[in-house]
Design a protein around this motif. Sequence first.
Motif, short mmCIF file in Angstrom:
data_model
loop_
_atom_site.label_atom_id
_atom_site.label_comp_id
_atom_site.label_asym_id
_atom_site.label_seq_id
_atom_site.Cartn_x
_atom_site.Cartn_y
_atom_site.Cartn_z
N HIS A 176 -3.47 -16.47 3.91
CA HIS A 176 -3.14 -16.04 5.28
C HIS A 176 -2.00 -15.01 5.24
CE1 HIS A 176 -1.47 -16.33 9.38
NE2 HIS A 176 -2.70 -16.61 9.74
N SER A 177 -0.99 -15.27 4.42
CA SER A 177 0.15 -14.35 4.29
C SER A 177 -0.30 -13.02 3.68
CB SER A 177 1.23 -15.00 3.42
OG SER A 177 2.29 -14.10 3.19
N THR A 178 -1.16 -13.08 2.66
CA THR A 178 -1.65 -11.86 2.01
C THR A 178 -2.43 -10.99 3.00
OG1 THR A 178 -1.81 -12.95 -0.15
CG2 THR A 178 -3.15 -10.97 0.17
N ILE A 179 -3.28 -11.63 3.77
CA ILE A 179 -4.10 -10.89 4.75
C ILE A 179 -3.21 -10.23 5.80
CG2 ILE A 179 -5.84 -11.14 6.56
CD1 ILE A 179 -6.97 -13.49 4.82
N LYS A 180 -2.18 -10.96 6.25
CA LYS A 180 -1.26 -10.40 7.24
C LYS A 180 -0.55 -9.16 6.69
CE LYS A 180 -1.53 -13.06 10.90
NZ LYS A 180 -1.90 -12.52 12.23
N GLN A 181 -0.16 -9.23 5.42
CA GLN A 181 0.48 -8.07 4.79
C GLN A 181 -0.49 -6.89 4.74
OE1 GLN A 181 2.26 -9.08 0.96
NE2 GLN A 181 2.84 -11.08 1.73
N GLY A 182 -1.75 -7.18 4.39
CA GLY A 182 -2.76 -6.13 4.35
C GLY A 182 -3.00 -5.51 5.72
N ILE A 242 -5.51 -1.02 0.17
CA ILE A 242 -5.94 -2.14 1.00
C ILE A 242 -6.85 -3.11 0.24
CG2 ILE A 242 -8.03 -1.15 2.01
CD1 ILE A 242 -5.24 -2.97 3.91
N LYS A 243 -7.63 -2.58 -0.69
CA LYS A 243 -8.56 -3.43 -1.44
C LYS A 243 -7.82 -4.46 -2.29
CE LYS A 243 -12.37 -1.46 -2.70
NZ LYS A 243 -13.38 -0.65 -3.44
N GLY A 244 -6.60 -4.12 -2.69
CA GLY A 244 -5.80 -5.07 -3.47
C GLY A 244 -5.53 -6.34 -2.67
N TYR A 245 -5.22 -6.20 -1.38
CA TYR A 245 -4.96 -7.36 -0.53
C TYR A 245 -6.23 -8.19 -0.35
CZ TYR A 245 -0.66 -4.87 0.62
OH TYR A 245 0.54 -4.21 0.54
N TYR A 246 -7.35 -7.49 -0.21
CA TYR A 246 -8.63 -8.19 -0.05
C TYR A 246 -8.96 -9.01 -1.30
CZ TYR A 246 -13.66 -8.92 0.15
OH TYR A 246 -14.91 -9.50 0.12
N ARG A 247 -8.76 -8.42 -2.48
CA ARG A 247 -9.08 -9.15 -3.72
C ARG A 247 -8.14 -10.33 -3.92
NH1 ARG A 247 -13.04 -6.30 -5.43
NH2 ARG A 247 -13.04 -4.06 -5.89
N LEU A 248 -6.85 -10.15 -3.62
CA LEU A 248 -5.90 -11.24 -3.78
C LEU A 248 -6.21 -12.38 -2.81
CD1 LEU A 248 -3.39 -12.53 -4.95
CD2 LEU A 248 -2.01 -11.13 -3.40
N ASN A 275 -0.88 -5.23 8.03
CA ASN A 275 0.26 -4.38 8.37
C ASN A 275 0.04 -2.96 7.83
OD1 ASN A 275 1.72 -6.35 9.71
ND2 ASN A 275 2.79 -7.02 7.87
N VAL A 276 -0.76 -2.86 6.76
CA VAL A 276 -1.08 -1.55 6.18
C VAL A 276 -2.21 -0.90 6.96
CG1 VAL A 276 -1.88 -0.33 4.12
CG2 VAL A 276 -0.33 -2.29 3.89
N CYS A 321 -1.97 -4.90 -8.84
CA CYS A 321 -2.53 -3.75 -8.11
C CYS A 321 -1.68 -3.43 -6.88
CB CYS A 321 -3.97 -4.06 -7.71
SG CYS A 321 -4.69 -2.85 -6.58
N ILE A 322 -1.36 -4.47 -6.11
CA ILE A 322 -0.56 -4.29 -4.89
C ILE A 322 0.85 -3.82 -5.23
CG2 ILE A 322 0.47 -5.50 -2.92
CD1 ILE A 322 -2.01 -7.33 -2.96
N LYS A 323 1.40 -4.36 -6.32
CA LYS A 323 2.76 -3.99 -6.73
C LYS A 323 2.83 -2.50 -7.08
CE LYS A 323 6.45 -5.33 -9.95
NZ LYS A 323 6.81 -6.23 -11.08
N ILE A 324 1.79 -1.99 -7.76
CA ILE A 324 1.76 -0.58 -8.14
C ILE A 324 1.56 0.30 -6.91
CG2 ILE A 324 0.50 1.17 -9.46
CD1 ILE A 324 -0.18 -1.03 -11.49
N ASP A 325 0.64 -0.11 -6.04
CA ASP A 325 0.36 0.68 -4.83
C ASP A 325 0.20 -0.25 -3.62
OD1 ASP A 325 -0.37 2.39 -2.85
OD2 ASP A 325 -2.09 3.26 -3.87
N PRO A 326 1.29 -0.49 -2.88
CA PRO A 326 1.24 -1.40 -1.72
C PRO A 326 0.37 -0.91 -0.57
CG PRO A 326 3.51 -1.02 -2.47
CD PRO A 326 2.64 0.01 -3.14
N THR A 327 -0.09 0.33 -0.64
CA THR A 327 -0.94 0.86 0.44
C THR A 327 -2.43 0.71 0.13
OG1 THR A 327 -1.02 3.12 -0.47
CG2 THR A 327 0.85 2.56 0.96
#
Length: 277
Positions: A95-101, A75-81, A103-104, A67-73
């Motif tokens: 922790h890394s995933t949340i930080k990336q989210g 935000i719900k993708g980061y939450y689910r991951l 940033n969006v 999901c994130i790869k298709i659309d990095p913007t």
Amino acid sequence: MSQRKSADELKQLGNEAFSRKDFDEAISLYSEAIKINPKNHVLFSNRSACYVGKKEWTAASEDAKTCIKIDPTFIKGYYRLANAQIEMEEFDLAHSTIKQGLNVEQNNVQLLRQLQAVKTHKKKLQIKKKQEHKSSQVNLPTTTGDAVVNKELQELHEQYVQTLREQKTVEANIAMAQREYQAHELTKSEIDNLPLSDNTTMYRSVGKMFMLSTREEVNEHLEQCMKDEKKKENDLTQKQDYLTRRLKSQQQNIQELVPSGNNSPFQKFLLEKFDNK
């Protein structure tokens, strides 16, 4: 029921199944929609949520990554991951995933709550590891040399046991993939034995629904399923081979580390364990 449904129609049916907590049917419906529109990030996000409902964290994680790869913007993708990673106790990755989210979307409430939860989990895990470490030292010999060797042996043995667990899981998944392949193969064989002139009405399952399909569509679907199961089996077999090599290497490391002569009870236990293999 119409013979063909669009990705949006299948998505809507999947949403309804998800609302009923019928996660298996929802997964099947979203999967069918993905075959039609594999670039729709929401479909992967929704299917990830279904896997969360079934507590299948690895599958939930993989769909969220896609999901994130298709659309990095999105935000719900980061939450689910991050949610799946937390459940698998992969707190550093979460922790890394949340930080990336963040940033969006810097002030996203759900991600900020997850970040706090990850910090809490990491602290609890550190405390637990310290307690387990102290407990594991209770029965070790008091001599400095034996204590150092036993500590290394204990760590190696824990790694060996973990690898063994992974291997058993992979073996079970290989057997499941083989059963699924055989079931699809048998169904295809039965269809192939029907006369070409036979106008038997055919349906293929989509979750708990049955979709009217042509003979060619059913065969195509079965062939794709067989191809998917065979690929899964091959991937798992490669992983099984890797785990087998890792087990042998870990066993050898343990045997080389155990000193000859007088051994502690723990060392004798390891020697007897691997002598029987």
